[in-house]
Scaffold this motif. Structure first.
Motif, PDB file in Angstrom:
ATOM      1  N   LEU A 180       0.840  -1.190   0.000  1.00  0.00           N
ATOM      2  CA  LEU A 180       0.000   0.000   0.000  1.00  0.00           C
ATOM      3  C   LEU A 180       0.883   1.251   0.000  1.00  0.00           C
ATOM      4  CD1 LEU A 180      -2.308  -1.206   2.936  1.00  0.00           C
ATOM      5  CD2 LEU A 180      -2.394  -1.892   0.523  1.00  0.00           C
ATOM      6  N   VAL A 181       0.577   2.179  -0.903  1.00  0.00           N
ATOM      7  CA  VAL A 181       1.383   3.398  -1.012  1.00  0.00           C
ATOM      8  C   VAL A 181       0.451   4.618  -0.944  1.00  0.00           C
ATOM      9  CG1 VAL A 181       3.131   4.653  -2.329  1.00  0.00           C
ATOM     10  CG2 VAL A 181       2.969   2.156  -2.522  1.00  0.00           C
ATOM     11  N   PRO A 182       0.293   5.234   0.239  1.00  0.00           N
ATOM     12  CA  PRO A 182      -0.508   6.466   0.338  1.00  0.00           C
ATOM     13  C   PRO A 182       0.233   7.624  -0.323  1.00  0.00           C
ATOM     14  CG  PRO A 182      -0.122   5.432   2.492  1.00  0.00           C
ATOM     15  CD  PRO A 182       0.818   4.804   1.532  1.00  0.00           C
ATOM     16  N   VAL A 185       2.180 -10.764  -5.256  1.00  0.00           N
ATOM     17  CA  VAL A 185       2.198  -9.384  -4.757  1.00  0.00           C
ATOM     18  C   VAL A 185       1.288  -8.511  -5.605  1.00  0.00           C
ATOM     19  CG1 VAL A 185       4.245  -8.805  -6.127  1.00  0.00           C
ATOM     20  CG2 VAL A 185       3.688  -7.422  -4.123  1.00  0.00           C
ATOM     21  N   GLU A 186       0.657  -7.551  -4.969  1.00  0.00           N
ATOM     22  CA  GLU A 186      -0.113  -6.518  -5.658  1.00  0.00           C
ATOM     23  C   GLU A 186       0.276  -5.167  -5.065  1.00  0.00           C
ATOM     24  OE1 GLU A 186      -4.312  -6.764  -5.010  1.00  0.00           O
ATOM     25  OE2 GLU A 186      -4.137  -6.737  -2.816  1.00  0.00           O
ATOM     26  N   TYR A 187       0.121  -4.119  -5.865  1.00  0.00           N
ATOM     27  CA  TYR A 187       0.491  -2.775  -5.439  1.00  0.00           C
ATOM     28  C   TYR A 187      -0.735  -1.878  -5.533  1.00  0.00           C
ATOM     29  CZ  TYR A 187       5.130  -4.712  -6.200  1.00  0.00           C
ATOM     30  OH  TYR A 187       6.245  -5.512  -6.157  1.00  0.00           O
ATOM     31  N   LEU A 188      -1.067  -1.202  -4.447  1.00  0.00           N
ATOM     32  CA  LEU A 188      -2.214  -0.313  -4.403  1.00  0.00           C
ATOM     33  C   LEU A 188      -1.738   1.105  -4.105  1.00  0.00           C
ATOM     34  CD1 LEU A 188      -3.251  -3.276  -3.454  1.00  0.00           C
ATOM     35  CD2 LEU A 188      -5.309  -2.041  -2.804  1.00  0.00           C
ATOM     36  N   PHE A 189      -1.897   2.000  -5.078  1.00  0.00           N
ATOM     37  CA  PHE A 189      -1.546   3.409  -4.911  1.00  0.00           C
ATOM     38  C   PHE A 189      -2.808   4.143  -4.475  1.00  0.00           C
ATOM     39  CE2 PHE A 189       1.508   2.549  -8.656  1.00  0.00           C
ATOM     40  CZ  PHE A 189       2.412   1.959  -7.804  1.00  0.00           C
ATOM     41  N   VAL A 209      -6.351   3.378  -5.926  1.00  0.00           N
ATOM     42  CA  VAL A 209      -7.489   3.494  -5.013  1.00  0.00           C
ATOM     43  C   VAL A 209      -7.745   4.971  -4.730  1.00  0.00           C
ATOM     44  CG1 VAL A 209      -8.382   2.921  -2.735  1.00  0.00           C
ATOM     45  CG2 VAL A 209      -6.961   1.268  -3.965  1.00  0.00           C
ATOM     46  N   LEU A 210      -8.958   5.439  -5.021  1.00  0.00           N
ATOM     47  CA  LEU A 210      -9.346   6.823  -4.729  1.00  0.00           C
ATOM     48  C   LEU A 210     -10.109   6.823  -3.410  1.00  0.00           C
ATOM     49  CD1 LEU A 210     -10.441   8.031  -8.291  1.00  0.00           C
ATOM     50  CD2 LEU A 210      -8.209   8.226  -7.180  1.00  0.00           C
TER      51      LEU A 210
END
Length: 293
Positions: free
Chosen positions: A52-54, A78-82, A110-111
């Motif tokens: 997760l990358v806020p 792995v998955e990456y969520l911005f 992700v908004l």
């Protein structure tokens, strides 16, 4: 006057001894060289990871840092969520470019919507965690540059018995204006040096916020990330909640790098004042020890 003199001598000696001890510990146990990807060993089983990358805003290095993250070599899914508040954020375009350049990597944007009274980073982190699919959850700040084997090393640390969270020590690297240099001097040679040495030699109740990982089950046991969205020092609060479960907050003996802050001298002083104020969350004894050393 003589008493005051000897008090100052004792305080100075304590600080010098603390610095020497921290340097010796870090030199013996921490690696600052780039962490190369390590191939999977036979029989090794690591948890799947949702990273997760806020994000809020962007700078010249953001795209390179996100690219370095999604190009990690991992022996696990792995998955990456911005996560950002809206598509109007300049970081949205950067995230789209990184996703388009890596079509074979699981990347989602992700908004999270307006943070309102919540802390923006924690608000985005909680929103991303709600969309995550995998067994372990990781958090990385957008200004962090991970080496190729960083996430694999974090997962290996997290897989050890009794470890509730694994985090990495950040090091400012490069050059910058006077305020950025002041922040780097304090972070690299005071806070991170002393915290890193303590974390490697004693059982800590805090994590470093730059890059850390924990299991989904641990997140659920501490009540989820939503409960920390109004907390300024969220890494300290999350670490204490994990330690309350009887789990260890482990410092992985490798560093990640951060570019110098683009701050003038006044901005650097304000930044340090904010950091030092946040350290009061660690309690009066720890705060007094930091102030003395």
């Amino acid at each position: 006057m003589i008493v005051v003199y000897w008090v100052l001598v004792a305080a100075s000696a304590l600080g010098i001894l603390g610095c020497l001890g921290a340097v010796a510990t870090l030199a013996r146990r921490v690696r600052t060289a780039p962490l190369a990807a390590v191939p999977t060993t036979d029989g090794e089983s690591l948890p799947s990871l949702s990273m997760l990358v806020p994000l809020k805003g962007t700078d010249d290095a953001t795209e390179a840092h996100l690219t370095a993250l999604v190009e990690q070599e991992l022996p696990a899914p792995v998955e990456y969520l911005f996560a950002l508040e809206s598509s109007d954020d300049p970081a949205f375009v950067v995230c789209e470019r990184v996703r388009a350049a890596h079509p074979d990597v699981a990347i989602r944007i992700v908004l999270s919507g307006p943070a309102k009274e919540r802390m923006g980073k924690q608000h985005n982190l909680a929103a991303a965690a709600a969309e995550a699919c995998y067994e372990a959850l990781g958090n990385m700040d957008g200004d962090v540059a991970p080496a190729p084997g960083t996430l694999a090393a974090g997962l290996r640390a997290l897989a050890q018995p009794g470890v509730g969270a694994a985090s990495f020590l950040p090091v400012y690297h490069g050059s910058g204006p006077a305020g950025g240099a002041l922040v780097a001097l304090y972070a690299n040679y005071s806070f991170c040096a002393n915290f890193g040495a303590l974390a490697l030699t004693t059982r800590q109740q805090a994590i470093i916020g730059a890059l850390w990982l924990l299991r989904r089950g641990t997140m659920e046991r501490i009540g989820g990330f939503e409960r920390f969205t109004t907390t300024v020092s969220d890494d300290a609060a999350i670490g204490r909640a994990i330690a309350a479960l009887g789990l260890c907050c482990m410092l992985v003996p490798y560093t990640v790098t951060i570019p110098y802050e683009r701050l003038d001298l006044r901005g650097g002083l304000r930044h340090l004042a904010k950091w030092i104020a946040m350290l009061r969350a660690e309690g009066l004894p720890a705060y007094a020890l930091i102030a003395v050393t």
